[in-house]
Enzyme design. Structure first.
Site: not given
Length: 638
Positions: A193, A222, A251, A280, A282, A387, A411
């Site tokens: 991304r 990654q 990854n 994150d 994104d 998480d 998000h």
């Protein structure tokens, strides 16, 4: 070039300057030495696509807003009783020993500045007021008591301009500092991304008052489409300077990416205590969220995890959920805690009641390094529930999570994601691991819950999803050895398994293979059946006796099992709205999957307690720094 334990070569490149001292606070005026900047009142978002109503609202008249400056024309009135405009007084009173907060502003012109407060029921009151006359860049400070907010409530500003207008600039909230600032290291995990991650870095770097206070920004890349390949990366590297630490690795999922950043930050920073701010790649970032989370963690009397709230990216005025909990008896996370708002329009709803969450997702979450020292690192479970498990483990060790209202990021909307995806395997397996580690692990209740999901998948012709569920339970029962490689091999196998089922593929709505356009007439259910159990038995018998109807097109919102199962062929809209999936009834596959699923769920009931004990015994090793050093290809003790 480093050699991984499995013999593969991997390139690990890191921008890692010599250990340097944490930057000193340079953005606060010298007159506020001894004060801790808790948040800023901003009047516009970081971009034009962010709703201005989340920052301030014009009550009457005309007001011109910039990011830090608000100019009210004569007799105009503006309120910051908004998502980002409020100061979360209740949370500050509950979790810190701060007894007051100072409001600072620079004002010009004439008018009235009022500080309002709410209680847990949302009733408002005036707590301070200042009449401004013929001011010219006049510094203004109001001290506000944090003394009536235990159950809820917030502060905000209301501004009224005089006849000649009023200008308010550089509004900040500060509390007394009780200890030196902690170093803060941002950790961003990214996988293919590159553009999204670069946009997040640019937003962060553009706010100099925020970026200049960071000890480090770790980008753990990654992917094969790398962030450093983008032309704009050089500008970000220059803007962030030596604070940017760019790390390449294979990854290892979100768990491996975030843990690598934690691993490096704990090793490289010179101070004993570090704020590890995970986010994150994104998200759309509001940089002041970094200010708010960092200040709250620095001023908390005991180490706490401080999480940001998620706002929906496609619907940016909507809050996903105020704070979350997990019901491990049915393997379900993301449950709103009592009194938490969910899917709420933030231009209309306010978060006045103080609520406590069990954990905070890592779209944005700050973790003090003391927590890692006490409970260990995240588990090498690739992604999904990493998480949640860490948050529950921290809470069990005495480190609560605070989800802070007004500290938010945008998000991707979860409602637009298709949960029939290869990653669902990790959700099934890792929820079982989490339940085994942090609950009484009622095997019969869990098996019953999974059986319902299995039947749902089979009746609605989602055979790939059923295969993922079965594989997940099998791997859970295998025990901790399934995590030996951090999940890379498992991820490849699971993607292949899921992709082997035709109904998992998206097709253009205008070209569905084997289905004529005239046969794709949309159908909708009359409503949810009142006796689901009897309807389920009826649908199964219909399918086994091949009494289903022909072909139907079904909207994503209507794709309930009781409706889809009426047809031999269902063209179902993907929740992403990017295409459709073609589900076809397969009697032999349905029966075979049902038998395998029943067998493995019986095993879960019989063997689950032994598996639980093995997972619990392995927790110290799985969360140990040396385990991650091995996965990262590091030499022991480095």
């Amino acid at each position: 070039m480093r050699r991984r334990p499995n013999g593969e070569d991997t390139l690990v490149m890191a921008v890692q300057p010599q250990r340097t001292q944490v930057p000193s606070a340079t953005s606060e005026p010298a007159s506020r030495s001894g004060r801790l900047l808790a948040q800023r009142t901003l009047f516009a978002g970081p971009g034009a696509d962010v709703p201005a109503e989340l920052y301030c609202t014009t009550v009457t008249g005309v007001a011109v807003r910039d990011r830090t400056r608000l100019a009210l024309e004569g007799h105009a009135a503006v309120s910051t009783d908004t998502y980002f405009g409020r100061f979360a007084a209740s949370y500050w009173q509950r979790w810190t020993s701060a007894r007051s907060v100072d409001l600072h502003a620079t004002v010009s012109g004439a008018g009235l500045l009022r500080v309002m407060a709410s209680d847990s029921e949302g009733n408002s009151r005036t707590v301070a007021a200042e009449q401004v006359r013929e001011a010219q860049d006049r510094p203004l400070t109001l001290t506000l008591a944090l003394d009536r907010f235990v159950d809820g409530g917030a502060f905000w500003l209301e501004l009224e301009a005089g006849a000649d207008g009023l200008v308010v600039d550089d509004v900040q909230w500060s509390v007394a500092a009780t200890r030196p600032r902690r170093a803060t290291a941002v950790v961003i995990c990214t996988y293919n991304r590159a553009d999204d991650c670069l946009a997040t870095l640019r937003t962060l770097a553009a706010d100099h008052a925020v970026a200049g206070e960071l000890a480090a920004v770790y980008v753990v890349d990654q992917g094969t489409d790398t962030v450093e390949s983008r032309p704009g990366f050089a500008d970000v590297r220059e803007a962030l300077g030596s604070a940017l630490r760019y790390v390449r690795q294979p990854n290892l999922g979100g768990a491996g990416g975030f843990t690598r950043g934690i691993y490096e930050a704990v090793r490289n920073e010179t101070v004993e205590r570090v704020n590890l701010l995970l986010m994150d790649d994104d998200i759309r970032l509001e940089p002041d969220t970094v200010v708010r989370l960092r200040a709250f963690a620095d001023r908390a009397d005991e180490p706490v995890l401080v999480g940001g709230q998620m706002l929906n990216l496609l619907h940016p005025d909507r809050l996903h959920v105020g704070a979350e909990s997990a019901d491990l008896s049915i393997l379900r996370a993301g449950q709103p805690v009592p009194d938490a708002l969910t899917n709420a329009d933030l231009t209309e709803r306010r978060q006045d009641r103080r609520i406590d969450g069990d954990y905070n997702a890592w779209w944005t979450c700050l973790i003090p390094s003391e927590v890692v020292s006490a409970v260990g690192y995240p588990l090498p479970i690739f992604f999904q529930w990493d998480d949640i498990e860490f948050g529950l483990r921290a809470r069990a060790a005495g480190f609560p999570t605070v989800t802070l209202p007004g500290a938010g990021v945008w998000h991707a909307d979860f409602s637009w994601k298709n949960w029939d995806d290869w990653s669902r395997y990790f959700s099934y397996r890792n929820s079982l691991i989490t339940s085994a580690l942090h609950s009484d692990f009622d095997r019969r209740s869990i098996a019953e819950h999974l059986a319902k999901q299995l039947v749902d998948a089979l009746v609605s012709m989602r055979y790939g999803l059923a295969a993922l569920l079965i594989r997940a339970v099998e791997d859970f029962l295998r025990g901790p050895e399934v995590l030996a490689d951090g999940g890379a091999e498992t991820a490849a196998q699971v993607r292949k398994l899921w992709g082997s089922h035709p109904e998992t593929k998206n097709h253009p709505a205008s070209a569905v293979p084997g289905v004529a356009a005239v046969d794709m007439r949309r159908t909708a259910p009359a409503g949810a059946p009142s006796m689901l159990g009897m309807v389920l038995v009826k649908r199964i018998l219909w399918q086994l006796r091949r009494r289903n109807h022909g072909t139907a097109a079904i909207a994503a919102a209507d794709a309930h099992w009781w409706h889809v199962s009426l047809f031999d062929t269902a063209v179902v809209t993907d929740p992403s709205q990017e295409g459709v999936r073609l589900r076809r009834f397969d009697r032999e596959l349905m029966i075979g999957s049902a038998r395998r699923g029943a067998s493995v769920l019986v095993r879960l009931v019989r063997e689950g307690s032994d598996a639980r004990d093995r997972w619990r015994a392995a927790l110290p090793e799985l969360s140990d720094r040396q385990t991650w050093a091995r996965l990262f290809g590091e030499e022991p003790g480095r």
